[in-house]
Design a protein around this motif. Sequence first.
Motif, mmCIF file in Angstrom:
data_model
loop_
_atom_site.group_PDB
_atom_site.id
_atom_site.type_symbol
_atom_site.label_atom_id
_atom_site.label_comp_id
_atom_site.label_asym_id
_atom_site.label_seq_id
_atom_site.Cartn_x
_atom_site.Cartn_y
_atom_site.Cartn_z
ATOM 1 N N THR A 25 0.862 -1.252 -0.176
ATOM 2 C CA THR A 25 -0.277 -0.024 -0.050
ATOM 3 C C THR A 25 0.742 1.211 -0.064
ATOM 4 O O THR A 25 1.756 1.325 0.567
ATOM 5 C CB THR A 25 -0.826 0.109 1.422
ATOM 6 N N PHE A 26 0.437 2.164 -0.918
ATOM 7 C CA PHE A 26 1.463 3.494 -0.973
ATOM 8 C C PHE A 26 0.475 4.522 -0.663
ATOM 9 O O PHE A 26 -0.643 4.827 -0.885
ATOM 10 C CB PHE A 26 1.740 3.716 -2.386
ATOM 11 N N THR A 27 1.373 5.663 0.086
ATOM 12 C CA THR A 27 0.464 6.512 0.722
ATOM 13 C C THR A 27 0.232 7.583 -0.640
ATOM 14 O O THR A 27 1.127 7.822 -1.235
ATOM 15 C CB THR A 27 1.444 7.524 1.745
ATOM 16 N N PRO A 28 -0.935 8.030 -0.950
ATOM 17 C CA PRO A 28 -1.014 9.002 -1.920
ATOM 18 C C PRO A 28 -0.333 10.284 -1.851
ATOM 19 O O PRO A 28 0.101 10.728 -0.609
ATOM 20 C CB PRO A 28 -2.546 9.402 -1.738
ATOM 21 N N LEU A 29 0.315 10.680 -2.943
ATOM 22 C CA LEU A 29 1.234 11.937 -2.870
ATOM 23 C C LEU A 29 0.720 13.262 -2.308
ATOM 24 O O LEU A 29 1.656 13.732 -1.714
ATOM 25 C CB LEU A 29 1.708 12.185 -4.329
ATOM 26 N N ALA A 30 -0.578 13.248 -2.332
ATOM 27 C CA ALA A 30 -1.098 14.486 -1.802
ATOM 28 C C ALA A 30 -1.273 14.300 -0.163
ATOM 29 O O ALA A 30 -1.221 15.409 0.414
ATOM 30 C CB ALA A 30 -2.529 14.550 -2.238
ATOM 31 N N LEU A 31 -1.060 13.202 0.398
ATOM 32 C CA LEU A 31 -1.247 12.991 1.815
ATOM 33 C C LEU A 31 0.003 12.737 2.236
ATOM 34 O O LEU A 31 0.273 12.573 3.505
ATOM 35 C CB LEU A 31 -2.142 11.806 2.156
ATOM 36 N N GLU A 32 1.138 12.631 1.613
ATOM 37 C CA GLU A 32 2.580 12.136 2.073
ATOM 38 C C GLU A 32 2.957 13.383 2.838
ATOM 39 O O GLU A 32 3.091 14.642 2.207
ATOM 40 C CB GLU A 32 3.358 12.070 0.822
ATOM 41 N N THR A 33 3.369 13.002 4.151
ATOM 42 C CA THR A 33 3.944 13.872 5.004
ATOM 43 C C THR A 33 5.453 13.760 5.095
ATOM 44 O O THR A 33 6.251 14.821 5.514
ATOM 45 C CB THR A 33 3.450 13.714 6.336
ATOM 46 N N ARG A 34 6.020 12.813 4.512
ATOM 47 C CA ARG A 34 7.471 12.580 4.651
ATOM 48 C C ARG A 34 8.262 13.540 3.556
ATOM 49 O O ARG A 34 7.632 13.930 2.608
ATOM 50 C CB ARG A 34 7.962 11.258 4.275
ATOM 51 N N THR A 35 9.448 13.952 4.038
ATOM 52 C CA THR A 35 10.168 14.764 2.855
ATOM 53 C C THR A 35 10.740 13.779 1.657
ATOM 54 O O THR A 35 10.979 14.404 0.536
ATOM 55 C CB THR A 35 11.426 15.686 3.570
ATOM 56 N N HIS A 36 11.038 12.651 2.091
ATOM 57 C CA HIS A 36 11.723 11.736 1.179
ATOM 58 C C HIS A 36 11.125 10.504 1.071
ATOM 59 O O HIS A 36 10.683 10.239 2.323
ATOM 60 C CB HIS A 36 13.232 11.764 1.347
ATOM 61 N N ILE A 37 11.213 9.700 0.136
ATOM 62 C CA ILE A 37 10.506 8.461 -0.062
ATOM 63 C C ILE A 37 11.422 7.236 -0.643
ATOM 64 O O ILE A 37 12.466 7.674 -1.368
ATOM 65 C CB ILE A 37 8.913 8.358 -0.657
ATOM 66 N N THR A 38 11.184 6.109 -0.424
ATOM 67 C CA THR A 38 12.007 5.067 -1.080
ATOM 68 C C THR A 38 11.943 4.772 -2.647
ATOM 69 O O THR A 38 10.868 5.643 -3.421
ATOM 70 C CB THR A 38 11.657 3.776 -0.453
ATOM 71 N N THR A 39 12.838 4.362 -3.283
ATOM 72 C CA THR A 39 12.908 4.087 -4.697
ATOM 73 C C THR A 39 11.316 3.249 -5.050
ATOM 74 O O THR A 39 10.919 3.861 -6.028
ATOM 75 C CB THR A 39 13.983 3.372 -5.156
ATOM 76 N N GLU A 40 11.146 2.320 -4.592
ATOM 77 C CA GLU A 40 9.788 1.659 -4.700
ATOM 78 C C GLU A 40 8.644 2.551 -4.701
ATOM 79 O O GLU A 40 7.839 2.597 -5.395
ATOM 80 C CB GLU A 40 9.487 0.503 -3.543
ATOM 81 N N GLU A 41 8.442 3.527 -3.701
ATOM 82 C CA GLU A 41 7.315 4.288 -3.524
ATOM 83 C C GLU A 41 7.469 5.213 -4.760
ATOM 84 O O GLU A 41 6.293 5.554 -5.338
ATOM 85 C CB GLU A 41 7.543 5.115 -2.263
ATOM 86 N N ALA A 42 8.720 6.021 -4.936
ATOM 87 C CA ALA A 42 8.768 6.725 -6.128
ATOM 88 C C ALA A 42 8.493 6.334 -7.286
ATOM 89 O O ALA A 42 7.756 6.915 -8.252
ATOM 90 C CB ALA A 42 10.392 7.556 -5.867
ATOM 91 N N ALA A 43 8.778 5.147 -7.722
ATOM 92 C CA ALA A 43 8.686 4.316 -8.856
ATOM 93 C C ALA A 43 7.047 4.313 -9.029
ATOM 94 O O ALA A 43 6.607 4.554 -10.178
ATOM 95 C CB ALA A 43 9.220 3.076 -9.063
ATOM 96 N N HIS A 44 6.504 3.989 -8.130
ATOM 97 C CA HIS A 44 4.829 3.947 -7.945
ATOM 98 C C HIS A 44 4.155 5.121 -8.329
ATOM 99 O O HIS A 44 3.415 4.944 -9.365
ATOM 100 C CB HIS A 44 4.339 3.264 -6.706
ATOM 101 N N HIS A 45 4.872 6.176 -7.748
ATOM 102 C CA HIS A 45 4.001 7.559 -8.110
ATOM 103 C C HIS A 45 4.285 7.978 -9.512
ATOM 104 O O HIS A 45 3.431 8.704 -10.062
ATOM 105 C CB HIS A 45 4.595 8.684 -6.959
ATOM 106 N N LEU A 46 5.492 7.347 -9.872
ATOM 107 C CA LEU A 46 5.962 8.134 -11.211
ATOM 108 C C LEU A 46 5.663 7.123 -12.402
ATOM 109 O O LEU A 46 5.904 7.336 -13.403
ATOM 110 C CB LEU A 46 7.510 8.478 -11.092
ATOM 111 N N ASN A 47 5.034 6.157 -12.034
ATOM 112 C CA ASN A 47 4.515 4.963 -12.952
ATOM 113 C C ASN A 47 5.749 4.497 -13.774
ATOM 114 O O ASN A 47 5.807 4.214 -14.784
ATOM 115 C CB ASN A 47 3.554 5.531 -13.824
#
Length: 92
Positions: A25-47
């Motif tokens: 499960t990935f946090t939606p980018l609009a609700l993300e509170t962290r300043t940096h995310i992992t490679t897997e999460e970034a890849a998910h958001h960037l498709n």
Amino acid sequence: MQTEVITTTAKPRGRRPRDRSIPRTFTPLALETRTHITTEEAAHHLNLRPQTLRAHACFETGAIRPHRIPGCSGLLWPVAEIRRVLGLEVAQ
């Protein structure tokens, strides 16, 4: 001459693979509170595939520059830059 068979239980190297039967499960980018995310999460958001982002980091191509974690081979991707690339409003 007798041949002796020796079996070893070598410890696997590297990171243990994630159990693929459990959905991520990935946090939606609009609700993300962290300043940096992992490679897997970034890849998910960037498709993109995580390996594509790692290649961009290695060859310093692509629109986003990750932060490298000293002491391990990890990368952290800035959420503000991901939002900028996707054309989303950057929360300040």
